[in-house]
Motif scaffolding. Structure first.
Motif, PDB file in Angstrom:
ATOM      1  N   PHE A   1       0.879  -1.173   0.000  1.00 46.91           N
ATOM      2  CA  PHE A   1       0.000   0.000   0.000  1.00 46.91           C
ATOM      3  C   PHE A   1       0.911   1.216   0.000  1.00 46.91           C
ATOM      4  N   PHE A   2       0.898   1.934  -1.111  1.00 51.47           N
ATOM      5  CA  PHE A   2       1.798   3.084  -1.294  1.00 51.47           C
ATOM      6  C   PHE A   2       0.971   4.353  -1.434  1.00 51.47           C
ATOM      7  N   PHE A   3       1.209   5.308  -0.527  1.00 52.78           N
ATOM      8  CA  PHE A   3       0.516   6.592  -0.551  1.00 52.78           C
ATOM      9  C   PHE A   3       1.543   7.688  -0.786  1.00 52.78           C
ATOM     10  N   MET A   4       1.371   8.437  -1.892  1.00 54.14           N
ATOM     11  CA  MET A   4       2.311   9.503  -2.234  1.00 54.14           C
ATOM     12  C   MET A   4       1.579  10.843  -2.268  1.00 54.14           C
ATOM     13  N   HIS A   5       2.093  11.794  -1.505  1.00 58.16           N
ATOM     14  CA  HIS A   5       1.532  13.139  -1.437  1.00 58.16           C
ATOM     15  C   HIS A   5       2.524  14.108  -2.081  1.00 58.16           C
ATOM     16  N   ILE A   6       2.077  14.813  -3.150  1.00 63.49           N
ATOM     17  CA  ILE A   6       2.964  15.649  -3.966  1.00 63.49           C
ATOM     18  C   ILE A   6       2.525  17.104  -3.872  1.00 63.49           C
ATOM     19  N   PHE A   7       3.497  18.019  -3.736  1.00 64.50           N
ATOM     20  CA  PHE A   7       3.206  19.433  -3.463  1.00 64.50           C
ATOM     21  C   PHE A   7       3.495  20.348  -4.657  1.00 64.50           C
ATOM     22  N   ASP A   8       3.815  19.794  -5.826  1.00 63.06           N
ATOM     23  CA  ASP A   8       4.271  20.625  -6.940  1.00 63.06           C
ATOM     24  C   ASP A   8       3.238  21.626  -7.445  1.00 63.06           C
ATOM     25  N   VAL A   9       1.947  21.258  -7.421  1.00 62.97           N
ATOM     26  CA  VAL A   9       0.903  22.147  -7.941  1.00 62.97           C
ATOM     27  C   VAL A   9       0.579  23.260  -6.944  1.00 62.97           C
ATOM     28  N   HIS A  10       0.948  23.059  -5.705  1.00 62.43           N
ATOM     29  CA  HIS A  10       0.754  24.066  -4.659  1.00 62.43           C
ATOM     30  C   HIS A  10       1.640  25.275  -4.930  1.00 62.43           C
ATOM     31  N   GLU A  11       1.265  26.428  -4.354  1.00 57.33           N
ATOM     32  CA  GLU A  11       2.139  27.588  -4.505  1.00 57.33           C
ATOM     33  C   GLU A  11       3.501  27.317  -3.847  1.00 57.33           C
ATOM     34  N   PRO A  12       4.577  27.881  -4.345  1.00 53.42           N
ATOM     35  CA  PRO A  12       4.672  28.752  -5.511  1.00 53.42           C
ATOM     36  C   PRO A  12       4.500  27.958  -6.809  1.00 53.42           C
ATOM     37  N   TYR A  13       3.567  28.405  -7.642  1.00 51.44           N
ATOM     38  CA  TYR A  13       3.279  27.707  -8.885  1.00 51.44           C
ATOM     39  C   TYR A  13       4.543  27.628  -9.758  1.00 51.44           C
ATOM     40  N   LEU A  14       4.629  26.538 -10.493  1.00 52.39           N
ATOM     41  CA  LEU A  14       5.751  26.275 -11.401  1.00 52.39           C
ATOM     42  C   LEU A  14       7.027  25.843 -10.676  1.00 52.39           C
ATOM     43  N   TYR A  15       6.928  25.654  -9.368  1.00 51.06           N
ATOM     44  CA  TYR A  15       8.108  25.254  -8.611  1.00 51.06           C
ATOM     45  C   TYR A  15       7.936  23.819  -8.109  1.00 51.06           C
ATOM     46  N   SER A  16       8.919  22.983  -8.366  1.00 50.35           N
ATOM     47  CA  SER A  16       8.896  21.609  -7.885  1.00 50.35           C
ATOM     48  C   SER A  16       9.719  21.510  -6.609  1.00 50.35           C
ATOM     49  N   LYS A  17       9.101  21.014  -5.545  1.00 49.45           N
ATOM     50  CA  LYS A  17       9.807  20.907  -4.278  1.00 49.45           C
ATOM     51  C   LYS A  17      10.919  19.856  -4.351  1.00 49.45           C
ATOM     52  N   TYR A  18      10.735  18.891  -5.240  1.00 51.72           N
ATOM     53  CA  TYR A  18      11.766  17.863  -5.383  1.00 51.72           C
ATOM     54  C   TYR A  18      12.406  18.012  -6.763  1.00 51.72           C
ATOM     55  N   GLU A  19      13.654  18.429  -6.804  1.00 48.73           N
ATOM     56  CA  GLU A  19      14.329  18.693  -8.073  1.00 48.73           C
ATOM     57  C   GLU A  19      14.800  17.362  -8.658  1.00 48.73           C
ATOM     58  N   PHE A  20      13.871  16.688  -9.377  1.00 50.47           N
ATOM     59  CA  PHE A  20      14.136  15.336  -9.867  1.00 50.47           C
ATOM     60  C   PHE A  20      15.141  15.320 -11.019  1.00 50.47           C
ATOM     61  N   VAL A  21      15.240  16.445 -11.738  1.00 49.08           N
ATOM     62  CA  VAL A  21      16.305  16.604 -12.738  1.00 49.08           C
ATOM     63  C   VAL A  21      16.892  18.007 -12.584  1.00 49.08           C
ATOM     64  N   ARG A  22      18.157  18.143 -12.879  1.00 54.36           N
ATOM     65  CA  ARG A  22      18.821  19.436 -12.730  1.00 54.36           C
ATOM     66  C   ARG A  22      18.171  20.480 -13.648  1.00 54.36           C
ATOM     67  N   GLY A  23      17.898  21.658 -13.087  1.00 48.63           N
ATOM     68  CA  GLY A  23      17.347  22.756 -13.876  1.00 48.63           C
ATOM     69  C   GLY A  23      15.849  22.718 -14.069  1.00 48.63           C
ATOM     70  N   CYS A  24      15.141  21.805 -13.352  1.00 46.56           N
ATOM     71  CA  CYS A  24      13.690  21.700 -13.574  1.00 46.56           C
ATOM     72  C   CYS A  24      12.927  22.916 -13.062  1.00 46.56           C
ATOM     73  N   ASN A  25      13.585  23.785 -12.292  1.00 43.48           N
ATOM     74  CA  ASN A  25      12.897  24.973 -11.777  1.00 43.48           C
ATOM     75  C   ASN A  25      13.329  26.269 -12.470  1.00 43.48           C
ATOM     76  N   ASN A  26      14.002  26.143 -13.591  1.00 41.96           N
ATOM     77  CA  ASN A  26      14.419  27.351 -14.315  1.00 41.96           C
ATOM     78  C   ASN A  26      13.234  28.177 -14.799  1.00 41.96           C
ATOM     79  N   ASP A  27      12.136  27.494 -15.196  1.00 43.65           N
ATOM     80  CA  ASP A  27      10.971  28.244 -15.678  1.00 43.65           C
ATOM     81  C   ASP A  27      10.313  29.033 -14.553  1.00 43.65           C
ATOM     82  N   TYR A  28      10.366  28.517 -13.322  1.00 39.00           N
ATOM     83  CA  TYR A  28       9.857  29.277 -12.177  1.00 39.00           C
ATOM     84  C   TYR A  28      10.641  30.578 -12.011  1.00 39.00           C
ATOM     85  N   ARG A  29      11.932  30.496 -12.159  1.00 39.76           N
ATOM     86  CA  ARG A  29      12.776  31.683 -12.018  1.00 39.76           C
ATOM     87  C   ARG A  29      12.454  32.707 -13.107  1.00 39.76           C
TER      88      ARG A  29
END
Length: 570
Positions: A147-175
């Protein structure tokens, strides 16, 4: 069915997935051109999808407690955002599934919203912002049921920002978006991105509200980025771990983002009033034995719990638990006649989401109001009935017979629909104990206060016609002053029956001036006409249902005293 996978996409609006036909607000603000969710859409094309799923709350903690218990907030205990913990008398989904042989795994981007309130109780393995080790663990877990429960916060504010940088540079568009926003409004910007949540918060602090005109496009772009980025990456990792085969996968959100204030219709956020843009959420159920279908029946987040338990146990939920749950099996024949939601105001701590796990709590509060219930609501397919505060919060003559401490608490609940603050309580208590003020003088003093003048004309009850008024701009509003009127008003006829005191706001002046002469038959006639215009014969059924929600809080405790917890394991 070997495995169970729950994915909570925090803050995801109901209309940001392709299967949902209702995209009127996205079209109104011309943001559908920014919406691309190919991965969510591909999943939904092979799934059972619900267009009318309603959350139990407008913030994360209480809604997830309902999901993991199958109970409405009055019964599971997590009612304020952060003041109350999960009741020890209720079972959680992982606690039950462990009994049936499941290895229970929890992953979250915001552990501080779960562990302190005991909402994550029952999980054997917990991962916090650690997707790589998480999926390594899931891949190596072997043939055990998961039983696997995953809670993800990426759509939450700040929009366009991923709390977990799964690949390098994935938050450049937020900047880039933040640079554009600062330039658009002429705000200075030093180029610092070390604290993305602070950068986001500081920008919006320059406005009185977060205008939907500017916030919604960013939100939709953030949803699209998440779908094509981290979510796609997560799906591929689940595939590698073998969790996409012979698993039931349920994708949902705890709440959305949208209108949350009656006074500020363009304010774009959540955690406030029970508007549909916030409490209406997506719900997708995928399994090879469940045929694709899009249903518009009314369901609630509480329905996920009995659905999973009955699938895992192969038995009815009433034969498994020693108490009745509020949810219904989404794959069964029973249907919800209505669903319930609520929201509280509460003294809540600031959380520094930019800090490390052990430093996230800031020892100050973003809300210092004492905890009190703000709205309770019943939602049907076409209508929504919302009550402000508790319907039994009113002032009558018996209050003057109470002890000084209880008198002060009750007078604030009755007049202001809130708990008294500590400073005010100590001051007035000293005045009463030293006979410098009488209870009558305190009461009259509070009646003249600015807070009461504002409070007395606030609505006590609202009826929304969701078909005729889809943006919820024109509810049938019944003022608090009339709604809560009792024998305290000298020289005026006492009205005791609930249906005798319902009144619509546009008739307030007339009723106030004539109340002393109106007999109850005339009042009933006015109410009946207004309810007919709202498309309802009466609202007493729904009022009673809301009252029952409060009364049911005792049932769980009683059941657990009568049935020992080990009975469920036999």
């Amino acid at each position: 069915m070997k495995n169970i996978v729950l994915i909570s996409i925090d803050n995801l609006r109901f209309d940001c997935i392709g299967y949902q036909p209702d995209k009127k607000e996205l079209r109104r603000y011309d943001v559908t051109r920014f919406l691309e969710t190919p991965n969510l859409d591909r999943l939904s094309e092979k799934s059972l999808c619900f267009t009318q799923c309603i959350s139990t709350n407008t913030y994360t903690t209480s809604a997830h407690a309902s999901l993991l218990t199958g109970l409405y907030p009055p019964r599971h205990g997590v009612r304020t955002f952060f003041d109350t913990k999960l009741s020890k008398d209720v079972y959680t989904l992982p606690e039950i599934l462990k009994i049936y042989g499941y290895e229970t795994v929890f992953s979250t981007d915001t552990i501080e919203l779960f562990e302190p309130l005991d909402i994550s109780r029952g999980f054997e393995h917990t991962f916090f912002l650690d997707d790589h080790n998480l999926f390594k663990f899931l891949k190596e877990i072997g043939d055990r049921k998961i039983f696997f429960f995953m809670h993800i916060f990426d759509v939450h504010e700040p929009y366009l920002y991923s709390k977990y940088e799964f690949v390098r540079g994935c938050n450049n568009d937020y900047r880039r978006e933040m640079e554009k926003l600062h330039a658009l409004f002429g705000f200075s910007f030093d180029g610092s991105y070390e604290k993305p949540h602070k950068l986001w918060g500081d920008f919006w602090d320059n406005f009185n509200r977060r205008e939907i005109e500017y916030a919604l496009p960013l939100f939709v772009k953030g949803v699209s980025k998440f779908d094509r980025g981290r979510f796609k990456w997560i799906l591929s990792r689940l595939e590698e771990a073998g969790l996409m085969d012979d698993s039931i996968i349920i994708i949902f959100s705890d709440h959305g983002e949208g209108r949350c204030s009656m006074d500020k219709p363009s304010h774009f956020l959540h955690s406030g009033a029970l508007f549909d843009n916030v409490i209406r959420v997506p719900l997708i159920i995928r399994h090879e034995d469940i045929k694709h279908e899009v249903r518009d029946e009314l369901v609630s987040l509480i329905d996920i719990f009995p659905t999973i338990v009955e699938l895992a146990a192969g038995d009815k939920i009433e034969n498994i638990l020693p108490y009745r749950v509020d949810g219904l099996n989404l794959l069964g024949n029973d249907k919800q006649e209505f669903v319930y939601s609520e929201v509280w105001t509460s003294k809540s701590p600031k959380i520094d989401f930019d800090a490390t796990k052990n430093e996230r709590f800031v020892f100050e509060f973003w809300s210092t109001d004492p905890s009190s219930i703000y709205q309770r609501g019943i939602r049907t397919r076409e209508k929504k009935i919302v009550i402000y505060g508790k319907d039994d919060e009113f002032v009558d003559e018996k209050i003057f017979n109470l002890k000084n401490e209880e008198f002060l608490r009750e007078i604030y609940r009755g007049l202001f629909n809130r708990e008294i603050d500590t400073e005010g309580f100590l001051f007035l208590l000293e005045e009463l104990n030293n006979n410098r003020m009488s209870k009558e003088k305190v009461y009259n003093h509070l009646l003249k206060s600015e807070e009461y003048k504002k409070q007395r004309n606030r609505p006590a009850l609202m009826i929304f016609d969701l078909e005729k008024d889809p943006y919820e701009d024109y509810p049938f509003s019944f003022p608090r002053e009339i709604f809560f009127r009792r024998g305290m008003d000298k020289g005026k006829k006492e009205i005791n029956n609930f249906s005798d005191i319902d009144r619509v706001s546009r008739e307030l002046d007339f009723i106030d001036s004539a109340l002393g002469d109106l007999n109850t038959d005339v009042v009933k006639g006015i109410i009946e006409r207004r309810l007919n215009v709202a498309g309802m014969e009466n609202i007493e059924f729904f009022i009673d249902a809301i009252r029952d929600m409060e009364a049911m809080s005792v049932e769980t405790e009683k059941a657990f005293k009568e049935v020992q917890s080990e009975d469920i394991q036999q």
